[in-house]
Scaffold this active site. Structure first.
Site, mmCIF file in Angstrom:
data_model
loop_
_atom_site.group_PDB
_atom_site.id
_atom_site.type_symbol
_atom_site.label_atom_id
_atom_site.label_comp_id
_atom_site.label_asym_id
_atom_site.label_seq_id
_atom_site.Cartn_x
_atom_site.Cartn_y
_atom_site.Cartn_z
ATOM 1 N N GLU A 92 -3.066 -2.921 -2.398
ATOM 2 C CA GLU A 92 -4.201 -2.312 -1.702
ATOM 3 C C GLU A 92 -4.505 -0.909 -2.229
ATOM 4 O O GLU A 92 -3.661 -0.021 -2.195
ATOM 5 C CB GLU A 92 -3.889 -2.247 -0.203
ATOM 6 C CG GLU A 92 -5.006 -1.617 0.631
ATOM 7 C CD GLU A 92 -4.650 -1.531 2.115
ATOM 8 O OE1 GLU A 92 -3.524 -1.925 2.495
ATOM 9 O OE2 GLU A 92 -5.504 -1.055 2.893
ATOM 10 N N ASP A 125 -12.037 7.333 6.488
ATOM 11 C CA ASP A 125 -11.240 6.122 6.723
ATOM 12 C C ASP A 125 -10.615 6.204 8.122
ATOM 13 O O ASP A 125 -9.418 6.305 8.277
ATOM 14 C CB ASP A 125 -10.162 6.041 5.632
ATOM 15 C CG ASP A 125 -9.294 4.807 5.767
ATOM 16 O OD1 ASP A 125 -9.770 3.804 6.312
ATOM 17 O OD2 ASP A 125 -8.135 4.854 5.324
ATOM 18 N N HIS A 133 -8.764 -6.109 4.403
ATOM 19 C CA HIS A 133 -8.416 -5.306 5.564
ATOM 20 C C HIS A 133 -9.742 -4.909 6.192
ATOM 21 O O HIS A 133 -10.363 -3.930 5.782
ATOM 22 C CB HIS A 133 -7.624 -4.058 5.165
ATOM 23 C CG HIS A 133 -6.156 -4.306 5.103
ATOM 24 N ND1 HIS A 133 -5.229 -3.300 4.993
ATOM 25 C CD2 HIS A 133 -5.457 -5.458 5.196
ATOM 26 C CE1 HIS A 133 -4.013 -3.835 4.986
ATOM 27 N NE2 HIS A 133 -4.116 -5.129 5.104
ATOM 28 N N ASP A 167 -10.492 4.136 10.686
ATOM 29 C CA ASP A 167 -9.873 2.964 11.307
ATOM 30 C C ASP A 167 -10.286 2.751 12.756
ATOM 31 O O ASP A 167 -9.450 2.560 13.634
ATOM 32 C CB ASP A 167 -8.341 3.042 11.170
ATOM 33 C CG ASP A 167 -7.880 2.793 9.743
ATOM 34 O OD1 ASP A 167 -8.077 1.673 9.251
ATOM 35 O OD2 ASP A 167 -7.362 3.729 9.107
ATOM 36 N N ASP A 181 -9.814 -2.836 1.489
ATOM 37 C CA ASP A 181 -9.886 -2.295 2.849
ATOM 38 C C ASP A 181 -11.260 -1.650 3.013
ATOM 39 O O ASP A 181 -11.678 -0.842 2.172
ATOM 40 C CB ASP A 181 -8.761 -1.266 3.053
ATOM 41 C CG ASP A 181 -8.725 -0.700 4.457
ATOM 42 O OD1 ASP A 181 -9.780 -0.249 4.946
ATOM 43 O OD2 ASP A 181 -7.637 -0.686 5.076
ATOM 44 N N LYS A 241 -6.956 2.710 -2.570
ATOM 45 C CA LYS A 241 -7.558 3.667 -1.654
ATOM 46 C C LYS A 241 -8.207 4.781 -2.459
ATOM 47 O O LYS A 241 -7.780 5.082 -3.576
ATOM 48 C CB LYS A 241 -6.460 4.229 -0.750
ATOM 49 C CG LYS A 241 -6.948 5.072 0.389
ATOM 50 C CD LYS A 241 -5.858 5.209 1.446
ATOM 51 C CE LYS A 241 -6.311 6.101 2.571
ATOM 52 N NZ LYS A 241 -5.474 5.975 3.760
ATOM 53 N N HIS A 245 -11.665 2.172 2.455
ATOM 54 C CA HIS A 245 -10.998 2.809 1.323
ATOM 55 C C HIS A 245 -11.897 3.130 0.147
ATOM 56 O O HIS A 245 -11.441 3.253 -0.987
ATOM 57 C CB HIS A 245 -9.817 1.947 0.870
ATOM 58 C CG HIS A 245 -8.673 2.014 1.834
ATOM 59 N ND1 HIS A 245 -7.430 1.536 1.546
ATOM 60 C CD2 HIS A 245 -8.597 2.516 3.085
ATOM 61 C CE1 HIS A 245 -6.627 1.725 2.581
ATOM 62 N NE2 HIS A 245 -7.322 2.311 3.526
ATOM 63 N N TRP A 251 0.862 -1.184 0.000
ATOM 64 C CA TRP A 251 0.000 0.000 0.000
ATOM 65 C C TRP A 251 0.898 1.233 0.000
ATOM 66 O O TRP A 251 1.842 1.314 0.788
ATOM 67 C CB TRP A 251 -0.928 0.049 1.223
ATOM 68 C CG TRP A 251 -1.620 1.389 1.284
ATOM 69 C CD1 TRP A 251 -2.621 1.826 0.464
ATOM 70 C CD2 TRP A 251 -1.291 2.493 2.143
ATOM 71 N NE1 TRP A 251 -2.940 3.134 0.765
ATOM 72 C CE2 TRP A 251 -2.139 3.559 1.803
ATOM 73 C CE3 TRP A 251 -0.363 2.666 3.174
ATOM 74 C CZ2 TRP A 251 -2.094 4.798 2.447
ATOM 75 C CZ3 TRP A 251 -0.316 3.903 3.818
ATOM 76 C CH2 TRP A 251 -1.183 4.954 3.461
ATOM 77 N N ASP A 302 -7.476 -4.244 10.075
ATOM 78 C CA ASP A 302 -6.668 -3.035 9.923
ATOM 79 C C ASP A 302 -7.376 -1.863 10.583
ATOM 80 O O ASP A 302 -8.315 -1.306 10.009
ATOM 81 C CB ASP A 302 -6.412 -2.747 8.433
ATOM 82 C CG ASP A 302 -5.540 -1.505 8.244
ATOM 83 O OD1 ASP A 302 -4.937 -1.040 9.230
ATOM 84 O OD2 ASP A 302 -5.475 -0.995 7.105
HETATM 85 C C1 RNT Z 1 -3.845 2.816 4.897
HETATM 86 C C2 RNT Z 1 -4.002 1.377 4.623
HETATM 87 C C3 RNT Z 1 -2.888 0.501 5.121
HETATM 88 C C4 RNT Z 1 -2.445 0.866 6.505
HETATM 89 C C5 RNT Z 1 -1.471 -0.109 7.109
HETATM 90 C C6 RNT Z 1 -0.825 0.437 8.334
HETATM 91 O O1 RNT Z 1 -4.945 3.549 4.594
HETATM 92 O O2 RNT Z 1 -5.213 0.931 5.123
HETATM 93 O O3 RNT Z 1 -3.276 -0.827 5.035
HETATM 94 O O4 RNT Z 1 -3.526 0.998 7.376
HETATM 95 O O5 RNT Z 1 -0.594 -0.533 6.183
HETATM 96 ZN ZN ZN Z 2 -5.542 -1.210 4.989
#
Ligand code: RNT
Ligand code: ZN
Length: 415
Positions: A223, A291, A283, A293, A256, A225, A259, A182, A323
């Site tokens: 990955e 985003d 993720h 998290d 993810d 985004k 994302h 990523w 994640d």
């Molecule tokens: C970032 C991505 C990525 C990170 C990690 C730490 O937006 O989601 O996967 O969260 O690599």
């Molecule tokens: Zn991620």
């Protein structure tokens, strides 16, 4: 008394043609990749004092975060003692465990030897990620797609080395390591050239993947985004870009949960992605308005993700990883809540009379479909999850929290 509760649940499910013992057995075999970075707010140990960049953010300052690999491993172990089953740990390159002064383009498997030894001893697998952020060479906002050849080649070298570390983990542990790329690359404001950076990203990926590694040790994933903090207008590695790249080059596509557009759900993408990509990396995260998290909880989207994997029999080609990074609560609790929630969602899917539902759907009987799906929500799945925890010798119900509290008092508060 306890047994009676489970027996009762077993009967209720049996009436629907669902075998709870089988569901428990299947759940015990599903590996989830637990992300190490929840343990220290994505800081890592390679560069002391380096702040988190790349458009991602951990907010909060709950005391007790891990300050070195030994502390992080102790914390991971504590969390695993409260989660049924054997799983994987997802590492980032910045979690190298070494006294050497080494930069990201100099990392080698030996800098991760203590992790491999520990994982072997614990019976867990390892996954890996190059860290293409939180570094002076990512300050421009561009890494693998940089127009600066020195910067671009630095990150290419880092990613090449990361794959070799993945290969090493896979070989050492006898289970494939997923190495996920990523990059944060993108523009805050509207770009003039959207194509150029994507062409450079493709070139970089081609260079990274050109090295043939030992068969069966490493699986490459990419990955995408939609936006990050500071890359609101344009992200080079968009979903379309990586979907195309992964399919064309036979590597895994990563999805993810945070994302995409806030009203777009990855549960609805899994079946499409796996029609054309060989393997999928998830993720699992919880975006709140962006985003963000947040810690994964048992919400509708988590359930829908699990349903897709189980109903479509897609678990064999899917690597489920978590994640998120919440620094405002006990970090071990954050792991346990996310992992156990993921397991609960999977268990509820495994306890579904899918064939009955499918038949109703095919016959156009949407009344039965809706009625049954709603009834399933009230079924005694919690009793089945308790039985799973008992069989796995991990705490039943909220008893795990007392363990975390004790650890907080004895260990975390001393940091
Ligand atoms: C970032 C991505 C990525 C990170 C990690 C730490 O937006 O989601 O996967 O969260 O690599
Ligand atoms: Zn991620």
């Amino acid at each position: 008394m306890k047994n009676e509760i489970y027996e009762n649940a077993r009967e209720r499910y049996a009436e629907l043609g669902v075998n709870t013992d089988k569901a428990i057995e299947r759940l015990g075999k599903i590996k989830i990749s637990m992300h190490c970075w929840q343990g220290d707010d994505v800081l890592g140990f390679l560069f002391a004092g380096q702040e988190l960049t790349g458009g991602i953010q951990a907010t909060g300052n709950y005391p007790g975060k891990a300050r070195n690999a030994a502390e992080l491993r102790a914390d991971l172990q504590k969390a695993f003692s409260l989660i049924g089953g054997k799983h994987k740990v997802n590492l980032h390159a910045i979690y190298a465990d070494t006294d050497e002064r080494v930069d990201l383009d100099g990392l080698e498997p030996r800098h991760f030897a203590s992790w491999a030894d520990w994982a072997k001893e614990q019976g867990v697998g390892l996954d890996f990620n190059p860290t293409c952020f939180s570094h002076p060479k990512s300050e421009s906002g561009f890494t693998l797609s940089s127009a600066d050849e020195g910067i671009r080649s630095f990150w290419v070298e880092h990613c090449r080395r990361s794959r070799r570390i993945g290969e090493y983990f896979g070989r050492e542990l006898g289970q494939k390591c997923v190495t996920n790329i990523w990059v944060p690359d993108g523009y805050k404001d509207i770009p003039v050239d959207r194509l150029g950076p994507r062409q450079r990203l493709e070139r970089s990926l081609d260079e990274i993947l050109s090295e043939k590694l030992e068969e069966g040790c490493n699986l490459d994933a990419v990955e995408s985004k939609l936006f990050g903090i500071g890359s609101e207008s344009y992200v080079v590695g968009s979903h379309e870009f990586y979907m195309g790249y992964a399919v064309k080059n036979h590597i895994a596509i990563a999805l993810d949960a945070g994302h995409f557009h806030p009203m777009e759900y990855i549960s609805n993408k899994i079946s499409s992605a796996l029609m054309f990509a060989d393997e999928l990396l998830l993720h699992v995260s919880r975006p709140i308005r962006w985003d963000s998290d947040h810690v994964v909880i048992l919400d509708d989207e988590l359930q829908e993700i699990a349903n897709e994997l189980v109903r479509g029999n897609l678990l064999a080609r899917t690597h489920v990883g978590l994640d998120y990074f919440d620094a405002s609560i006990n970090r071990i609790a954050a792991w346990v809540i996310g992992m156990r929630s993921m397991q609960k969602a999977l268990l509820r899917s495994l306890l579904e009379p899918t064939e009955t539902l499918r038949r109703a759907e095919l016959e156009g009987d949407y009344t039965t479909r809706l009625a049954m799906l709603e009834e399933m929500k009230g079924m005694p799945w919690q009793a089945v999850f308790d039985r799973f925890c008992e069989e796995q010798s991990v705490p039943v119900g909220s008893a795990w929290l007392e363990e975390v509290r004790r650890y907080e008092k004895d260990v975390l508060s001393e940091r």
